[in-house]
Design a protein around this motif. Structure first.
Motif, PDB file in Angstrom:
ATOM      1  N   VAL A 107       0.872  -1.175   0.000  1.00 58.57           N
ATOM      2  CA  VAL A 107       0.000   0.000   0.000  1.00 58.57           C
ATOM      3  C   VAL A 107       0.907   1.223   0.000  1.00 58.57           C
ATOM      4  O   VAL A 107       1.677   1.436   0.942  1.00 58.57           O
ATOM      5  CB  VAL A 107      -0.935   0.004   1.224  1.00 58.57           C
ATOM      6  CG1 VAL A 107      -1.824   1.247   1.208  1.00 58.57           C
ATOM      7  CG2 VAL A 107      -1.772  -1.273   1.246  1.00 58.57           C
ATOM      8  N   ALA A 108       0.848   2.021  -1.069  1.00 60.42           N
ATOM      9  CA  ALA A 108       1.853   3.074  -1.288  1.00 60.42           C
ATOM     10  C   ALA A 108       2.009   4.028  -0.098  1.00 60.42           C
ATOM     11  O   ALA A 108       3.138   4.292   0.334  1.00 60.42           O
ATOM     12  CB  ALA A 108       1.520   3.845  -2.559  1.00 60.42           C
ATOM     13  N   PRO A 109       0.926   4.592   0.476  1.00 59.32           N
ATOM     14  CA  PRO A 109       1.129   5.505   1.598  1.00 59.32           C
ATOM     15  C   PRO A 109       1.784   4.823   2.808  1.00 59.32           C
ATOM     16  O   PRO A 109       2.543   5.464   3.546  1.00 59.32           O
ATOM     17  CB  PRO A 109      -0.285   5.985   1.941  1.00 59.32           C
ATOM     18  CG  PRO A 109      -1.070   5.757   0.701  1.00 59.32           C
ATOM     19  CD  PRO A 109      -0.491   4.535   0.073  1.00 59.32           C
ATOM     20  N   SER A 111       3.183  13.208  -0.197  1.00 60.52           N
ATOM     21  CA  SER A 111       2.658  12.317  -1.230  1.00 60.52           C
ATOM     22  C   SER A 111       3.154  12.671  -2.630  1.00 60.52           C
ATOM     23  O   SER A 111       3.087  11.841  -3.532  1.00 60.52           O
ATOM     24  CB  SER A 111       1.125  12.346  -1.234  1.00 60.52           C
ATOM     25  OG  SER A 111       0.640  13.660  -1.418  1.00 60.52           O
ATOM     26  N   GLU A 112       3.657  13.895  -2.832  1.00 64.07           N
ATOM     27  CA  GLU A 112       4.134  14.330  -4.140  1.00 64.07           C
ATOM     28  C   GLU A 112       5.653  14.391  -4.139  1.00 64.07           C
ATOM     29  O   GLU A 112       6.266  14.866  -3.191  1.00 64.07           O
ATOM     30  CB  GLU A 112       3.574  15.715  -4.496  1.00 64.07           C
ATOM     31  CG  GLU A 112       2.060  15.773  -4.602  1.00 64.07           C
ATOM     32  CD  GLU A 112       1.546  15.130  -5.876  1.00 64.07           C
ATOM     33  OE1 GLU A 112       0.341  14.848  -5.958  1.00 64.07           O
ATOM     34  OE2 GLU A 112       2.372  14.895  -6.795  1.00 64.07           O
ATOM     35  N   LEU A 135      11.099  20.553  -3.367  1.00 64.81           N
ATOM     36  CA  LEU A 135      10.276  21.761  -3.346  1.00 64.81           C
ATOM     37  C   LEU A 135      11.024  22.827  -4.129  1.00 64.81           C
ATOM     38  O   LEU A 135      12.118  23.233  -3.738  1.00 64.81           O
ATOM     39  CB  LEU A 135      10.026  22.234  -1.915  1.00 64.81           C
ATOM     40  CG  LEU A 135       9.296  23.584  -1.778  1.00 64.81           C
ATOM     41  CD1 LEU A 135       7.905  23.514  -2.407  1.00 64.81           C
ATOM     42  CD2 LEU A 135       9.197  24.006  -0.312  1.00 64.81           C
ATOM     43  N   ALA A 136      10.469  23.234  -5.263  1.00 59.21           N
ATOM     44  CA  ALA A 136      11.098  24.256  -6.100  1.00 59.21           C
ATOM     45  C   ALA A 136      10.309  25.549  -5.982  1.00 59.21           C
ATOM     46  O   ALA A 136       9.100  25.533  -5.739  1.00 59.21           O
ATOM     47  CB  ALA A 136      11.145  23.801  -7.550  1.00 59.21           C
ATOM     48  N   THR A 137      10.998  26.676  -6.142  1.00 54.47           N
ATOM     49  CA  THR A 137      10.310  27.957  -6.252  1.00 54.47           C
ATOM     50  C   THR A 137      10.668  28.575  -7.594  1.00 54.47           C
ATOM     51  O   THR A 137      11.804  28.486  -8.052  1.00 54.47           O
ATOM     52  CB  THR A 137      10.701  28.931  -5.117  1.00 54.47           C
ATOM     53  OG1 THR A 137      12.032  29.420  -5.333  1.00 54.47           O
ATOM     54  CG2 THR A 137      10.612  28.255  -3.765  1.00 54.47           C
ATOM     55  N   SER A 138       9.673  29.167  -8.236  1.00 60.22           N
ATOM     56  CA  SER A 138       9.891  29.714  -9.573  1.00 60.22           C
ATOM     57  C   SER A 138       8.745  30.654  -9.905  1.00 60.22           C
ATOM     58  O   SER A 138       7.665  30.571  -9.315  1.00 60.22           O
ATOM     59  CB  SER A 138       9.960  28.583 -10.610  1.00 60.22           C
ATOM     60  OG  SER A 138      10.179  29.089 -11.901  1.00 60.22           O
ATOM     61  N   ALA A 163       6.469  16.202 -15.940  1.00 65.38           N
ATOM     62  CA  ALA A 163       5.260  15.396 -15.775  1.00 65.38           C
ATOM     63  C   ALA A 163       4.939  15.154 -14.308  1.00 65.38           C
ATOM     64  O   ALA A 163       3.768  15.025 -13.936  1.00 65.38           O
ATOM     65  CB  ALA A 163       5.430  14.061 -16.508  1.00 65.38           C
ATOM     66  N   ALA A 164       5.977  15.099 -13.462  1.00 61.98           N
ATOM     67  CA  ALA A 164       5.757  14.767 -12.049  1.00 61.98           C
ATOM     68  C   ALA A 164       5.406  15.983 -11.206  1.00 61.98           C
ATOM     69  O   ALA A 164       5.201  15.860 -10.003  1.00 61.98           O
ATOM     70  CB  ALA A 164       7.028  14.112 -11.493  1.00 61.98           C
ATOM     71  N   GLU A 165       5.316  17.138 -11.816  1.00 59.98           N
ATOM     72  CA  GLU A 165       5.214  18.390 -11.065  1.00 59.98           C
ATOM     73  C   GLU A 165       3.805  18.652 -10.535  1.00 59.98           C
ATOM     74  O   GLU A 165       2.814  18.505 -11.248  1.00 59.98           O
ATOM     75  CB  GLU A 165       5.637  19.538 -11.975  1.00 59.98           C
ATOM     76  CG  GLU A 165       5.702  20.898 -11.310  1.00 59.98           C
ATOM     77  CD  GLU A 165       6.188  21.954 -12.277  1.00 59.98           C
ATOM     78  OE1 GLU A 165       5.919  21.808 -13.491  1.00 59.98           O
ATOM     79  OE2 GLU A 165       6.847  22.913 -11.841  1.00 59.98           O
ATOM     80  N   HIS A 166       3.732  19.021  -9.254  1.00 61.88           N
ATOM     81  CA  HIS A 166       2.482  19.538  -8.669  1.00 61.88           C
ATOM     82  C   HIS A 166       2.701  21.024  -8.422  1.00 61.88           C
ATOM     83  O   HIS A 166       3.580  21.409  -7.659  1.00 61.88           O
ATOM     84  CB  HIS A 166       2.148  18.832  -7.356  1.00 61.88           C
ATOM     85  CG  HIS A 166       0.861  19.310  -6.740  1.00 61.88           C
ATOM     86  ND1 HIS A 166      -0.299  18.576  -6.798  1.00 61.88           N
ATOM     87  CD2 HIS A 166       0.550  20.454  -6.083  1.00 61.88           C
ATOM     88  CE1 HIS A 166      -1.258  19.251  -6.196  1.00 61.88           C
ATOM     89  NE2 HIS A 166      -0.773  20.386  -5.746  1.00 61.88           N
TER      90      HIS A 166
END
Length: 933
Positions: free
Chosen positions: A147-149, A283-284, A386-389, A396-399
Motif C-alpha cells: 500500500v503506497a502511503p 505524497s508528491e 520543493l522548487a520555487t519559480s 510530468a511529475a510536477e504539482h
C-alpha cells in the motif's frame, strides 16, 4: 476522547491494536491497511477517496466503497468499548488517538524531549532515547508495504529510527556510557557505510572507550570508501573529529557544514500554506511553488525546509550559467568535487537520502533547473523536491502550488487580524519605534497594504520608508505615484503591481543612488565594501561613496551582510529590476563591460598579490568571488582581449589550486581562433598549458607552451609558457632541458622557476649546484607557495642525499606553507615525498595511510603524471613488505603509461599492464590489506 477505554496502536513493527491493555486481532490485509492509514493521521479526517485509492491503486472495484465501509464497520467491532474512537465524517473517517496512544507519536515526543535535555542532562536524555528506541518491534508494517502511503510511512519511520539511534549513541557518549552504545553505533554504520554521521558517532564511541587507533581507522576507512565509491571528500567535520581524537578527546559530534543563513524576520500569514506544503510533499515527489517576484516564495520555502530537518537548499539566484547548476548543488550539499561528473557525484550522495531538497529561484535557469530536478527525482527515490519559480518547471511529475499575496483586511474587519497589516507592523517596528498604532493609523495602514495588493516585498519596502515619511504621507505619496488601486487581480497584474512598487522605491532615490543600484545588479553574488565604494566613486564622482551605499541599504534595495567581510547584495527580484532598467536605458553593455573590467582588475590583483606574503588573502578572495567571476567570464567571452586578461591573471590559481572550473576557462580560451595574433595569446596559451599539465595531458601542455613561446614577446607570456614546458621536461626525464627552460622562466620573473631548475639539476645528479640554486630561490621567495616549493625541493635534495630527518622536516614545512596559501597541488606532491621518507624509516602504517589519501587526491583531480609517481613510490614500499607481485603490476603500468614521469630509457618491468581504474583498485586493495595486517 480522553475518557473511556485506552487505545494503543503500534506502527513501529507489525501493526498491532490494544484496547484497555488487551491485544485485539485485526484480520485481513485490507482491514489492517485501513487501520494503519487512519492511524497515520490521528485526529484528522481521511477522505474516502484517499482510502479507496490506497487500497485499490490500479482499479477500484464497483463494490470498493461498500467494501471500505464494511472494513470500517468491523474495525469498530475490534475496538469494542472504544468503538466511538472511529468516527464517520461527511468526507471520510477519523480515528481519535492521543499522542501517548500511538507509538510513532510517542517516539517523536521522546526524541524531542531528549534533544531538549541535551548537554544539560545527558543521562536523562539517554533514558528517554532508550525508551524511544525500544518502541521499534521489528520490520515496520512489513505485511502492508504494498500500500503506497504505508510504504512511504515505513521509509519515514526508518529515518526516525535512524535519528533516534544517532541521538541515543551521542547521548551515551556524553553520559560516559559509550560502551553500552557500541553495538548500535557499529550496526548503524554497517547499515549505511557512506553515511557520515554514523561514521562520526562510531568514532566517538570507540575513542570514548579507549580505542583511539580503531576510531581513527574507522574515520580513514570512511574517507577512503567515500572517495572510492563516490569520488567525494567528506565534510570538514570528519577531519575536525580526527584531530580531536588524535589529541585525546572524543568530543561532541562536529557541527555539519553551514547551511544558508536562516531568515531574520517573522513569517506572517503563511502558517496554512506551510502546513499544506508539508502535506503535499508527503505524497508528491515534486512541488513547485509558483508566484510573482516578491510574493515570498523563498521565505515560505525556507520555513518548509526548516520544518523538514536537515533539508539542503540549492540557491540558484546567484547562478547565471546553466552549466554551473551542478556546482551550486555540490556547494549546497557541502561537497568538494574537483574531478569528474559533478551532478553524478551529487546524485551519489543524495541517492539514499530521505527527506526534502529545496531548489530556489528556478525561473532564470528553467531548463537547467528542470534537468537537475528530473535527475534527482530519477536517481533518489526517497527524496522530494520543493522548487520555487515564477513559472512551472514543466515536468510530468510536477504539482504546481500558487502562492497568493498576504491576506488583506476586510472593510469591517479589525486590521490587526489581517496578515498583510501584521507584516507591515512587524517591519515598521524595526524602522520606527514608538507606541502602538491608533485605530486611525491602523486604517491608514490598511489602505496602504490594500494599495500594495498584499505583496510581501512591496509591504517591506513601503514600511521601510517610515524612516522618511509619516503614515499619511506614505499613503498619499503612494496614491499619487503609483496606479496600484485600480490594478486587476490576474497574476500578471500583481506582477506589474510589484514592479510599480519597486519603481516607486527606486524613484525616491537620487540620480546617483539609482545609477549605483542599477550597476550593482550585474554582480551575481554581491560585492564587498571596497569594490562597492570604488564602483560608487566611479559612477558618481565628487560624492561620498559610503553615503550612497548607506542610502541604498536604508532604502531596503540593497542588503548589507556583516558575516565576515562586509558584503552588499541585492534581493533577486530587485536585481532583476535593476538589470531591466539597465537594458531600458541602454546601459546593459556598459554595465557588463564594467563587470568584466572588475573581473580583470581582480585577476590582475590576484596575480600580483599571490606572489607576496598576502597570498592567503588573495586565495580567500578568489574563492569567495568565483560566482561573480563566472558571470564576468560569460560576458568577457565576447571580448577575447578582456577574457585573456582574466585568464592570464589567474595563472597562479591554475597552477597550484584545485579550482578546476578556472582551468577549463583557460583551455576554452586557448582554443578560440580569435586569439590568434593578439598580444595576450602567449600568456593564455601558457596558462592553458599549465591547466593541461595539471590534468596529466603532457602532449597538449607541451604543444600549447611551444605555440605560446612562438608568439611571445617577452614578459609574463614567455614565463607562463616556459614554466609548464620545464615541468613537462621534468616529467619526461629531460633534466637538462627542464633546467634550461626553468632558468629562462626565472629570468622572466616566474617565482617558482629557480626551484624547478634546482629540482631538475638535483634529479640530474648535481646536488651541489641544486642547493646553490634553491638557496638563490629562497632568498627571493615572496609568497608562501614559493617558499613551500623551495622547501619541497630542499627536501627532495635531502632525501636523495640520504638525510631522512632533514628531508622530513622540509617536507612538513612545504605541506604547512602550501596549506596556508591554498596551494592544494603542492600539498599533494610534498606529501608523496614525505611518505617515501617515512616508509624508508619503517613507519609503515603512517606511510600506507598517507599513500591512500594521496592516491585518492590525484584521482579526484585527474593528475595522472603525479599519480604515477605516487604509485611507483607505493610499489617500492610494497616490495619491501614482501608484496612483490603487486609492486610489479604497479610499476609495469607506470612504465608503460605515456603520461608517467620517465625513470629510465623505457619500460623495465614485466607483468600484465592494467587499466587505470584497475591500477587504482589494486593499489587501494594492497594498502587496505597491509593496514589490516
Amino acid at each position: 476522547m480522553t475518557e473511556g477505554p485506552a487505545v494503543r496502536v503500534g506502527l513501529l513493527g507489525p501493526l498491532h491494536l490494544f484496547v484497555d491493555g488487551t491485544g485485539r486481532e485485526v484480520p485481513g490485509p485490507k482491514r489492517r491497511a485501513v487501520l494503519a492509514l487512519l492511524a497515520l493521521q490521528p485526529g484528522r479526517t481521511v477522505t474516502v477517496e484517499h482510502l479507496v485509492d490506497a487500497l485499490w491503486p490500479s482499479e477500484v472495484p464497483e463494490s470498493g466503497r461498500q467494501a471500505l465501509h464494511t472494513h470500517v464497520s468491523r474495525l469498530r467491532g475490534h475496538l469494542g468499548a472504544a468503538a466511538d474512537r472511529l468516527q464517520t465524517r461527511r468526507e471520510g473517517y477519523r480515528l481519535e488517538l492521543r499522542d501517548d496512544e500511538l507509538d510513532v507519536a510517542r517516539a517523536r515526543a521522546l526524541l524531542t524531549s531528549a534533544r531538549g535535555a541535551g548537554a544539560g542532562d545527558p543521562a536523562a536524555a539517554l533514558g528517554l532515547l532508550r525508551e524511544a528506541h525500544a518502541l521499534w518491534r521489528g520490520p515496520v508494517l512489513a505485511d502492508l508495504t504494498d500500500v503506497a502511503p504505508l510504504a512511504a510511512a515505513a521509509q519515514e519511520y526508518a529515518r526516525l529510527h535512524r535519528d533516534v539511534t544517532d541521538a541515543l549513541v551521542a547521548a551515551a557518549v556524553d553520559a560516559g556510557r559509550a560502551a553500552e552504545a557500541q553495538d548500535l553505533a557499529a550496526a548503524a554504520l554497517a547499515a549505511d557505510p557512506l553515511r557520515e554521521p554514523a561514521a562520526l558517532l562510531l568514532m566517538r564511541v570507540l575513542a570514548a572507550t579507549g580505542r583511539t587507533a580503531e576510531a581513527l581507522r574507522t574515520g580513514r576507512d570512511h574517507r577512503h570508501r567515500l572517495a572510492e565509491e563516490t569520488g567525494l571528500d567528506p565534510s570538514p567535520a570528519l577531519g575536525e573529529l580526527e584531530r580531536r581524537i588524535a589529541g585525546g578527546a572524543a568530543g561532541p559530534a562536529p557541527a555539519p557544514a553551514p547551511s544558508p543563513a536562516g531568515p531574520t524576520t517573522r513569517l506572517v500569514g503563511r502558517e496554512a500554506t506551510v502546513a499544506a506544503l508539508h502535506r503535499l510533499l508527503s505524497s508528491e515527489r515534486l512541488v513547485t511553488l509558483v508566484g510573482p517576484g516578491g510574493v515570498g516564495k523563498t521565505r515560505v520555502a525556507a520555513e518548509v525546509a526548516r520544518g523538514s530537518g536537515q533539508a539542503p537548499v540549492l540557491l540558484l539566484a546567484p547562478v547565471t550559467d546553466p552549466a554551473a547548476v551542478p556546482h551550486a548543488l555540490a556547494s549546497a550539499l557541502g561537497l568538494h568535487v574537483v574531478h569528474g561528473d559533478v551532478l553524478a557525484a551529487c546524485l551519489a550522495v543524495l541517492g539514499d537520502r530521505r527527506g526534502l531538497l529545496v531548489v530556489d529561484n528556478c525561473e532564470h535557469l528553467l531548463d537547467a533547473a528542470r534537468d537537475t530536478v528530473e535527475a534527482v527525482l530519477s536517481a533518489c527515490p526517497g527524496l522530494s523536491v520543493l522548487a520555487t519559480s515564477r513559472e512551472p518547471l514543466g515536468t510530468a511529475a510536477e504539482h504546481v502550488s500558487r502562492l497568493a499575496p498576504l491576506g488583506l483586511p476586510g472593510r469591517d474587519q479589525d486590521p490587526r487580524n489581517a496578515p498583510a497589516v501584521t507584516a507591515f507592523l512587524d517591519r515598521a517596528e524595526r524602522v520606527r519605534t514608538g507606541p502602538a498604532p491608533t485605530a486611525a493609523e491602523l486604517e491608514v495602514i490598511a489602505e496602504i497594504v490594500r494599495g500594495l495588493d498584499g505583496m510581501p516585498l512591496a509591504i517591506e519596502l513601503a514600511a521601510g520608508r517610515l524612516s522618511t515619511f509619516s503614515l499619511v504621507d506614505l499613503r498619499d505619496r503612494l496614491d499619487r505615484s503609483l496606479d496600484l488601486l485600480g490594478g486587476g487581480r490576474r497574476p500578471d497584474d500583481r506582477h506589474r503591481t510589484l514592479r510599480a512598487t519597486v519603481e516607486w522605491s527606486y524613484q525616491l532615490l537620487s540620480g546617483d543612488e539609482q545609477r549605483l543600484f542599477r550597476y550593482l545588479s550585474v554582480f551575481a553574488d554581491g560585492v564587498d565594501l571596497a569594490d562597492a565604494e570604488r564602483l560608487a566613486a566611479d559612477l558618481a564622482p565628487g560624492t561620498d561613496p559610503g553615503s550612497l551605499l548607506a542610502r541604498l541599504v536604508d532604502a531596503s534595495v540593497v542588503e548589507a551582510d556583516f558575516t565576515g567581510r562586509t558584503r552588499y547584495r541585492l534581493l533577486e527580484t530587485l536585481r532583476a529590476y535593476g538589470r531591466d532598467r539597465l537594458a531600458a536605458g541602454g546601459e546593459a553593455g556598459d554595465a557588463a563591460a564594467r563587470l568584466v573590467r572588475w573581473a580583470a582588475a581582480l585577476a590582475t590583483w590576484f596575480a600580483a598579490t599571490a606572489v607576496t606574503e598576502d597570498e592567503p588573502v588573495a586565495d580567500a578572495v578568489l574563492r569567495r568571488e568565483v560566482a561573480n567571476l563566472r558571470a564576468a567570464w560569460q560576458a568577457a567571452r565576447e571580448d577575447p582581449d578582456a577574457a585573456a586578461v582574466i585568464v592570464a591573471g589567474l595563472f597562479p590559481a591554475v597552477g597550484y589550486r584545485d579550482l578546476t572550473e578556472i582551468r577549463g576557462w583557460a583551455e576554452e580560451l586557448a582554443a578560440d581562433p580569435r586569439l590568434v595574433g593578439r598580444q595576450a595569446r602567449a600568456a593564455v596559451l601558457g596558462t592553458a598549458a599549465e591547466a593541461a599539465y595539471q590534468r596529466g595531458d603532457l602532449a597538449r601542455a607541451e604543444r600549447w607552451a611551444r605555440e605560446g613561446l612562438a608568439s611571445a614577446a617577452g614578459g609574463a607570456g614567455t614565463a607562463y609558457c616556459l614554466g609548464p614546458l620545464s615541468v613537462v621536461d621534468l616529467a619526461r626525464g629531460a633534466f637538462a632541458d627542464a633546467a634550461e627552460h626553468a632558468l629562462a622562466a626565472a629570468a622572466e620573473g616566474l617565482g617558482e622557476a629557480l626551484g624547478i631548475a634546482a629540482l631538475a639539476t638535483a634529479y640530474g645528479g648535481d646536488r651541489e649546484t641544486a642547493r646553490a640554486l634553491v638557496a638563490e630561490a629562497a632568498a627571493g621567495a615572496g609568497s608562501p607557495t614559493v617558499r613551500a616549493w623551495n622547501a619541497y625541493v630542499t627536501a627532495e635534495i635531502d632525501s636523495a642525499a640520504g638525510d631522512a630527518a632533514a628531508a622530513e622536516a622540509h617536507y612538513l614545512d612545504a605541506v604547512d606553507l602550501a596549506r596556508t596559501a591554498g596551494a592544494t597541488f603542492l600539498v599533494g606532491v610534498a606529501t608523496v615525498g614525505l611518505l617515501t621518507v617515512r616508509a624508508s624509516a619503517g613507519r609503515v602504517r603512517e606511510a600506507l595511510g598517507g599513500y591512500r589519501e594521496v592516491v585518492d587526491y590525484f584521482d579526484r583531480t585527474g593528475n595522472w603524471t603525479h599519480q604515477w609517481t605516487t604509485l611507483r613510490n607505493l610499489a617500492g614500499l610494497l616490495r619491501r613488505l614482501g608484496d612483490g607481485g603487486t609492486a610489479d603490476m604497479l610499476e609495469a603500468a607506470a612504465d608503460r603509461a605515456p603520461d608517467a614521469p620517465a625513470v629510465g630509457t623505457g619500460p623495465t618491468s614485466a607483468g600484465p599492464v592494467l587499466g587505470r581504474r584497475a591500477v587504482l583498485d589494486l593499489a587501494r586493495q594492497a594498502i587496505d590489506r597491509h593496514l589490516g595486517g
